[in-house]
Design a protein around this motif. Structure first.
Motif: not given
Length: 317
Positions: A54-62, A118-133
């Protein structure tokens, strides 16, 4: 204390087929992970494979090439699937083998399925292209995509009966996940940068003159201290490993061996990166299969586990 409450009911043929599918996905897509979970008894190994699939499926989407709005829709579909699993609405004849396996695993073990949200939340951060200060910013992301996996895995492992300090096991599992994720980030610096992603905190990049990026080739920006940046992040990862390894004495022997093997593979990757920081700009740093097998054997024999436990005890205040 977290104890597994594994059901004694045997898995049916459709459920076994679903688990077999998940184990195939795990073996093909996550060789480091697969080496570790081989050390678990069969029910726990199957449950971990379902979590991975399931985690892999989420990562592959992102990580895929779909348009961002399609990725968001697919991630929300997966969140809806998780709700069905949580509510017991997935039947054995469901056409999605990952859903069938995960639903059975959740019935057998006290898996905190919210970690997958939470994993989905993190991958959504990737989709939004978030960076980290700052590191604190990156840590929040790492907790979603890796710390949550540690806590999910703990639901399968459980803690050993009578283990002192077992109430802190989720905290240690979360921290060990952060250590693994930071190691991944270092290993994938070039690949991520070439894909337009930068995970290392911008404060750290600026401190070592790397704010211009390093995705264009094996030569870092002029005037930068790329080796200094890598060593700085390696020290941070080592501190996370030291804290996260406090989980090991709280687990039963085979679960501890599994964690020691998986973490040991990543620690060896970190050692290689520390010895040659520029290797991550030339390509992906990896371990040969024979070395991974050696780490797994040491984990099962208890050699790595006992060594880490002794070192952890010495460091406790």
């Amino acid at each position: 204390m977290i104890r597994t409450v594994e059901s004694s009911a045997p898995a049916t043929a459709p459920v076994l087929a679903a688990y077999s599918y998940c184990e195939t996905v795990t073996g093909q897509q996550a060789r480091n992970f697969a080496y570790g979970i081989r050390l678990l008894p069969t029910p726990k190994r199957r449950a971990m494979s379902a979590l991975y699939a399931l985690s892999r499926r989420v990562d592959d989407i992102g990580d895929g090439t779909l348009a961002d709005d399609v990725k968001v829709a697919r991630l929300e579909d997966t969140r809806t699937l998780l709700a069905r699993v949580r509510e017991g609405h997935v039947e054995e004849d469901d056409t999605d083998p990952v859903a069938v396996a995960l639903a059975d695993a959740a019935r057998r073990f006290p898996i905190p399925l919210g970690g997958l949200d939470e994993l989905i939340d993190g991958v959504q951060m990737d989709v939004r292209g978030e960076t980290y200060e700052t590191w604190d910013d990156l840590k929040a992301y790492c907790r979603c995509v890796a710390g949550a996996i540690g806590r999910l895995s703990l639901g399968v492992f459980g803690t050993a009966p009578g283990a002192p300090g077992a109430e802190r096991a989720p905290e240690y599992a979360d921290t060990l996940g952060l250590a693994l994720q930071l190691t991944n980030i270092l290993r994938d610096v070039r690949e991520d940068a070439e894909g337009g992603r930068t995970y290392l905190p911008s404060d750290d990049l600026a401190k070592f003159g790397c704010a211009a990026g390093f995705g264009g080739g094996p030569t870092p920006p002029d005037g930068s201290d790329f080796a200094g940046l890598v060593h700085y992040e390696v020290r941070r990862a080592r501190a996370l490993f030291a804290e996260g390894y406090r989980l090991l004495p709280l687990l039963d022997r085979r679960s501890g061996a599994c964690v020691a093997a998986m973490a040991g593979i990543y620690r060896r990757l970190l050692d290689r990166i520390e010895r040659d920081p520029y290797a991550v700009l030339r390509g992906r740093v990896s371990l040969p299969g024979r070395e991974k097998a050696y780490v797994a054997v040491r984990g099962l024999s208890g050699l790595d586990t006992r060594h880490v436990v002794r070192r952890t005890v010495r460091r406790r205040p």
